[in-house]
Design an enzyme around this catalytic site. Structure first.
Site, PDB file in Angstrom:
ATOM      1  N   CYS A 127      33.090  -5.137  30.095  1.00 46.78           N
ATOM      2  CA  CYS A 127      31.796  -5.060  29.640  1.00 46.78           C
ATOM      3  C   CYS A 127      31.068  -6.257  29.213  1.00 46.78           C
ATOM      4  CB  CYS A 127      31.825  -3.795  28.459  1.00 46.78           C
ATOM      5  SG  CYS A 127      32.946  -2.772  28.336  1.00 46.78           S
ATOM      6  N   ARG A 169      45.901  -5.749  28.691  1.00 52.94           N
ATOM      7  CA  ARG A 169      45.995  -4.807  27.113  1.00 52.94           C
ATOM      8  C   ARG A 169      47.409  -4.959  26.830  1.00 52.94           C
ATOM      9  NH1 ARG A 169      41.882   0.162  28.390  1.00 52.94           N
ATOM     10  NH2 ARG A 169      40.370  -0.939  29.344  1.00 52.94           N
ATOM     11  N   GLN A 178      40.711  -2.342  37.013  1.00 50.08           N
ATOM     12  CA  GLN A 178      39.681  -1.370  37.043  1.00 50.08           C
ATOM     13  C   GLN A 178      38.456  -1.295  38.069  1.00 50.08           C
ATOM     14  OE1 GLN A 178      38.378  -1.794  32.976  1.00 50.08           O
ATOM     15  NE2 GLN A 178      39.205  -0.043  32.506  1.00 50.08           N
ATOM     16  N   ASP A 215      35.412  -1.084  37.711  1.00 47.51           N
ATOM     17  CA  ASP A 215      34.658  -0.900  36.738  1.00 47.51           C
ATOM     18  C   ASP A 215      33.253  -1.011  37.079  1.00 47.51           C
ATOM     19  OD1 ASP A 215      34.060  -0.452  34.059  1.00 47.51           O
ATOM     20  OD2 ASP A 215      35.042  -2.233  33.179  1.00 47.51           O
ATOM     21  N   HIS A 245      29.042  -1.134  35.040  1.00 50.88           N
ATOM     22  CA  HIS A 245      28.089  -0.913  34.007  1.00 50.88           C
ATOM     23  C   HIS A 245      26.734  -0.825  34.448  1.00 50.88           C
ATOM     24  CE1 HIS A 245      31.963  -2.627  32.014  1.00 50.88           C
ATOM     25  NE2 HIS A 245      31.536  -2.029  31.076  1.00 50.88           N
ATOM     26  N   LYS A 254      32.179  10.259  25.857  1.00 49.63           N
ATOM     27  CA  LYS A 254      32.380  10.232  27.469  1.00 49.63           C
ATOM     28  C   LYS A 254      32.980  11.436  27.937  1.00 49.63           C
ATOM     29  CE  LYS A 254      37.134   9.267  26.147  1.00 49.63           C
ATOM     30  NZ  LYS A 254      38.550   8.710  26.618  1.00 49.63           N
ATOM     31  N   HIS A 308      29.293   2.706  30.686  1.00 50.06           N
ATOM     32  CA  HIS A 308      30.365   2.241  31.266  1.00 50.06           C
ATOM     33  C   HIS A 308      30.828   3.462  32.231  1.00 50.06           C
ATOM     34  CE1 HIS A 308      30.791  -0.483  27.518  1.00 50.06           C
ATOM     35  NE2 HIS A 308      30.155   0.423  27.118  1.00 50.06           N
TER      36      HIS A 308
HETATM   37 ZN   LIG Z   1      32.744  -1.078  29.681  1.00 51.63          ZN
END
Ligand SMILES: [Zn+2]
Ligand SMILES: [Zn+2]
Length: 622
Positions: free
Chosen positions: A293, A322, A340, A342, A344, A424, A470
């Site tokens: 992000c 992580r 990911q 991912d 945004h 979420k 996200h």
């Molecule tokens: Zn994010």
């Protein structure tokens, strides 16, 4: 009846049986869980010593090592006792006590863990449930009416589990079991469980050379993709990139390490620190990105944005790191470095619901393409620890829930399970064995735009703050590949199979040297037979490659049967077997995985058939 109530009631019967057999055993807790129930026991008896060479078995839930006080024979004995209790059809009787009364009662029973639990209950009164003459348990309920309502149960395994999950606490023995309304459902579950063991991606992956997770040499929880796995990943990634571009996303790529101050602004440094890896560069703290992000936000902030530019959708196949505890690492499901899919989305508040609906469509389309038709949806709301305004949280939650309702989708609500920066939606896919796999997440965020001071210029020239979403579709590609392998038992659909066709020329290069009619030896290659066959095999390979079909040729000096068998073990969808006859006629003899010989056909027809099947199953050719 709620299945969870039935299962939790079964855990009381389990505890009751254990207490009858071993009265000195102390009781922990016994909740229902996703696929059944468990009960924790403190059995003060020498633990079963490990036999030489035998692995300690890891537990199901908390990843601790099990030194179990219950053997398989014990489980059989317990099951027998449970059946007796069920046969007696003992009612579940609820009673309310003051905390003092309850404490005295459980002290008298020497149930130390229950005494501790009572102290943690905020209410003045607590409830207990009795079954039969001898057994009672501290419990909020609800329960079934009587033990006779349990029709089908099975104890599954034993694992160690620390009291309250804290490593400095005593280790208890957790007995896992499951319970269904009918024997038929239980049988099906047990069958799937057996099948799941065979399909475990931790076995399939290395055996079929998709990936490996070395522990000793490289560190735990880090994935090495071997050529086949890397190719599978490329196929998935290519598909995703194309689909995102089609749906109005823009691709971005952001750095893997970024200054700690960025993570302080984002809040991760305060709220997520225990999961982050940090390092020093030029005396400054840097963070190995645990999320994508902040990087996307910096790109958004790089220039002034107008309301006409929104929504802006940034997509990245972002690799994040992580710090997961060693005990929870699990194959491809829990790793320390993963990628990911991912994105945004920065949008106007009024665009939020439409964006969420589009993402939901995207998720469902993608699941279908990969062959998953069943999903479970969960909406998670504000946790105790959070950032942002309460009114923003409400707006975000309403947008998510509104989108689900408009789409007529069923969902569960997880109260307080949202991320610290927003509510979420989680979409979990169900595999062929009915197991759930976490994949898509859609997260609303009013907090980060504020923390980073994001803005756009509205129609009146005023600066306003955009809303941020996200979202991931497949989630972690690692976990998704694990799910794919288990869902298909590694027999990937044609469009995903790393090798789609294997060409096998019948005459191996070093065949037994045949004799010519006049008695002279026929040397391989010298009369042109072998060369021409290899040439024909190469021609087929080329024709398939020209049509973007992934093809290999097995020229090895092995018997035909052995090479066919090897291809089947490697789960290759199509085999094109070619011999003299095929070479002369321009045909291929085709074998299909799971079907065997499907006949001889002209090369062109074979190519057409494969392309057609790829289109039907995956809807897509490279
Ligand atoms: Zn994010
Ligand atoms: Zn209970």
């Amino acid at each position: 009846m709620e299945l969870s109530v039935l299962r939790h009631s079964c855990s009381h019967v389990l505890a009751s049986a254990v207490k009858e057999l071993w009265p000195e055993v102390k009781l922990g807790i016994g909740p229902s869980i996703e696929d059944g129930f468990y009960y924790d026991f403190d059995k003060k008896e020498p633990f079963t010593p490990l036999e030489p060479g035998r692995q300690r078995r890891p537990s199901g839930a908390c990843g601790t090592l099990a030194l179990t006080g219950f053997t398989d024979e014990d489980l059989a004995k317990i099951e027998e006792k449970m059946r007796e209790i069920i046969k007696k059809d003992e009612p579940f009787i609820r009673e309310e006590l003051s905390k003092k009364q309850a404490t005295d009662l459980f002290k008298k029973l020497k149930e130390d863990y229950k005494v501790e639990l009572i102290q943690e209950i905020p209410d003045e009164k607590v409830s207990i449930y009795k079954t039969g003459d001898a057994f009672l348990d501290l419990c909020r309920g609800p329960h079934i009416n009587s033990t006779g309502e349990i029709k089908a149960f099975k104890l599954l395994s034993v694992a160690g589990a620390y009291w309250h999950g804290i490593e400095t606490n005593p280790m208890l023995q957790r007995i896992y079991g499951t319970c269904f309304e009918t024997q038929k459902e239980l049988d099906e579950y047990l069958k799937n469980l057996e099948e799941a063991k065979k399909r475990d991606h931790r076995k399939l992956g290395p055996a079929l050379e998709f990936f490996d997770i070395y522990h000793e040499e490289a560190g735990a929880g880090l994935v090495f993709y071997h050529p086949k796995g890397a190719l599978l990943r490329k196929i998935i990634e290519d598909y995703e990139k194309q689909e995102h571009l089609k749906r109005g996303y823009q691709m971005v790529i952001t750095p893997h390490i970024m200054d700690a101050s960025l993570w302080k602004t984002s809040g991760h440094y305060d709220y997520y620190k225990e999961n982050m890896y940090t390092l020093k560069i030029d005396e400054k703290d840097y963070v190995l990105k645990p999320m994508n992000c902040p990087g996307h936000i910096l790109i958004y902030k790089s220039k002034t944005r107008s309301y006409k530019d929104l929504p802006i959708r940034y997509f990245e196949l972002g690799t994040v790191y992580r710090h997961e505890k060693a005990g929870v690492l699990h194959g491809l499901l829990r790793v320390r470095g993963f990628t990911q899919d991912d994105a945004h989305i920065f949008c106007l508040p009024g665009q939020l619901r439409q964006e969420i609906k589009s993402i939901i469509d995207f998720v469902f389309d993608t699941m279908k393409v990969f062959g998953f038709n069943e999903v479970g949806i969960e909406l998670s709301t504000r946790p105790e620890k959070y950032i942002g305004l309460e009114s923003d949280w409400q707006l975000a939650t309403e947008a998510l829930e509104g989108a689900l309702k408009e789409k007529n989708l069923k969902y569960d609500i997880n109260v307080g399970e949202g991320a610290f920066y927003g509510p979420k939606i989680d979409i979990k896919l169900k595999d062929a064995l009915k197991r759930s796999w976490q994949c898509a997440t859609i997260q609303c965020d009013f907090a980060l735009p504020k923390r980073f001071n994001l803005s756009y210029v509205d129609s009146e020239g005023k600066e306003k703050q955009p809303v941020m979403l996200h979202r991931v579709l497949l989630g972690s590609l690692e976990r998704f590949i694990g799910a794919l392998l288990e869902h298909y038992n590694a027999e990937l659909p044609l469009w995903l199979a790393p090798t789609q066709v294997l060409v096998i020329p019948i005459n191996p290069v070093r065949a037994k040297v045949p004799q010519a009619p006049d008695g002279r030896l026929w040397r391989p290659g010298s009369n042109g037979v072998k060369d021409s066959l290899l040439g024909y095999a190469a021609k087929i390979k080329k024709a398939l490659e020209d049509n973007f079909i992934r093809v290999d040729c097995d020229n090895r000096n092995e018997t035909l049967d052995k090479r066919i068998r090897n291809a089947e073990l490697n789960k290759i969808p199509y085999l094109a077997v070619v011999g003299e006859r095929e070479a002369k006629s321009g045909n291929v003899s085709v074998r299909k995985k799971g079907k065997g010989d499907i006949g001889t056909m002209p090369l062109d027809d074979f190519v057409k058939q494969i392309k057609q099947e790829i289109k039907e199953k995956g809807g897509w050719l490279l």
